[in-house]
Design an enzyme around this catalytic site. Structure first.
Site, PDB file in Angstrom:
ATOM      1  N   ARG A  58       0.841  -1.221   0.000  1.00 53.74           N
ATOM      2  CA  ARG A  58       0.000   0.000   0.000  1.00 53.74           C
ATOM      3  C   ARG A  58       0.867   1.258   0.000  1.00 53.74           C
ATOM      4  NH1 ARG A  58      -4.683   0.500   4.318  1.00 53.74           N
ATOM      5  NH2 ARG A  58      -3.007   0.121   5.818  1.00 53.74           N
TER       6      ARG A  58
ATOM      7  N   ARG B  19       2.944   3.857   4.852  1.00 54.66           N
ATOM      8  CA  ARG B  19       2.605   4.085   6.261  1.00 54.66           C
ATOM      9  C   ARG B  19       3.587   3.364   7.174  1.00 54.66           C
ATOM     10  NH1 ARG B  19      -3.835   3.017   6.922  1.00 54.66           N
ATOM     11  NH2 ARG B  19      -3.036   2.043   8.814  1.00 54.66           N
TER      12      ARG B  19
ATOM     13  N   ARG C 215      -0.975  -6.360  13.549  1.00 55.32           N
ATOM     14  CA  ARG C 215      -2.307  -5.760  13.362  1.00 55.32           C
ATOM     15  C   ARG C 215      -3.332  -6.820  12.986  1.00 55.32           C
ATOM     16  NH1 ARG C 215      -0.898  -1.805   8.985  1.00 55.32           N
ATOM     17  NH2 ARG C 215      -3.085  -1.188   8.968  1.00 55.32           N
TER      18      ARG C 215
END
Ligand code: ADP
Ligand code: AMP
Length: 215
Positions: free
Chosen positions: A127, A160, A171
């Site tokens: 991402r 990120r 996560r």
């Protein structure tokens, strides 16, 4: 209309949100985006949230709940909102359920986007996000026209801090431990629609659209 996007990190919630808010004229509320902005600005909230976010842990409920309460009461939410990344614990969901009648709102539908775990890791580690407008990209699945430059605003794309392999793994565990029980919570209330997230972006959106058009 109040819609909740539920699903593990990387399922495509933010990607679908961009399309949903346009088609259905909803206000977008992403607790992750609000927290990242607070961290960037170095506000009191950001300073408290940062250590949890960097480790892939959830920020304490009391901080997040106050953000959402305040945001939902703003006038632009009168005609509807799309919640992304909230609620993430049963306590947050109970808070929402109890707070909404006071502001004349209710949850209309919870869209659960389901994706295989290997695919989630691939999506998260690939991402890229625009530092200026927040638009979402992927190095393989949704690459910008010019490498590392946002198609929409020309801003620089970045990875990120929590999209590294080690933090992504944590996560996904946190999702299983603390968030997955919300599937049952909303199923019991007859509010859940499962969406097959293992399709291309437009395929997922078609399925979501048909659920929302029926409301
Ligand atoms: P979430 O908000 O659920 O964490 P994102 O919407 O940010 O997930 O998506 C994670 C990554 O996967 C992004 O890089 C995005 O471009 C990509 N992506 C999203 N949906 C799909 C899809 N259906 N197929 C392939 N890649 C996708
Ligand atoms: P997201 O952008 O939704 O992937 O969220 C990024 C990070 O922000 C999460 O890993 C958490 O640390 C924090 N966060 C976002 N939403 C919540 C929430 N509802 N409850 C607790 N922490 C949250």
């Amino acid at each position: 209309m109040l819609i909740i996007l539920l699903g593990p990190p990387g399922a495509g919630k933010g990607t679908q949100a961009e399309k949903i808010i346009q088609k259905f004229s909803l206000v977008y509320i992403s607790t992750g985006d609000i927290l990242r902005k607070a961290v960037k600005e170095g506000s009191a909230l950001g300073r408290k949230a940062r250590e949890y976010m960097d480790q892939g842990q959830l920020v304490p409920d009391n901080l997040v709940v106050e953000i959402v309460r305040g945001r939902l009461m703003e006038p632009d939410c009168a005609n509807g909102a799309l919640l992304d990344g909230f609620p993430r614990t049963v306590d947050q969901a109970v808070f929402l359920e109890q707070a909404l009648p006071d502001i004349d709102k209710k949850v209309d539908r919870v869209l659960l986007i389901e994706v295989d775990e290997n695919e989630l890791i691939e999506r998260l580690t690939g991402r890229r996000v625009c530092g200026d407008c927040g638009a979402n990209y992927h190095v393989k699945y949704k690459s910008p026209k010019v490498r590392n430059v946002c198609d929409q605003c020309g801003g620089d794309l970045y990875q990120r801090d929590d999209d590294t392999l080690a933090t992504v793994t944590e996560r996904l565990e946190v999702y299983k431990r603390q968030t997955e029980s919300l599937v049952e919570f909303y199923q019991e209330r007859g509010l859940l629609s499962s969406i097959n997230g293992n399709q291309d972006i437009d395929g997922v959106f078609d399925q979501i659209s048909s659920v929302l058009e029926d409301l």
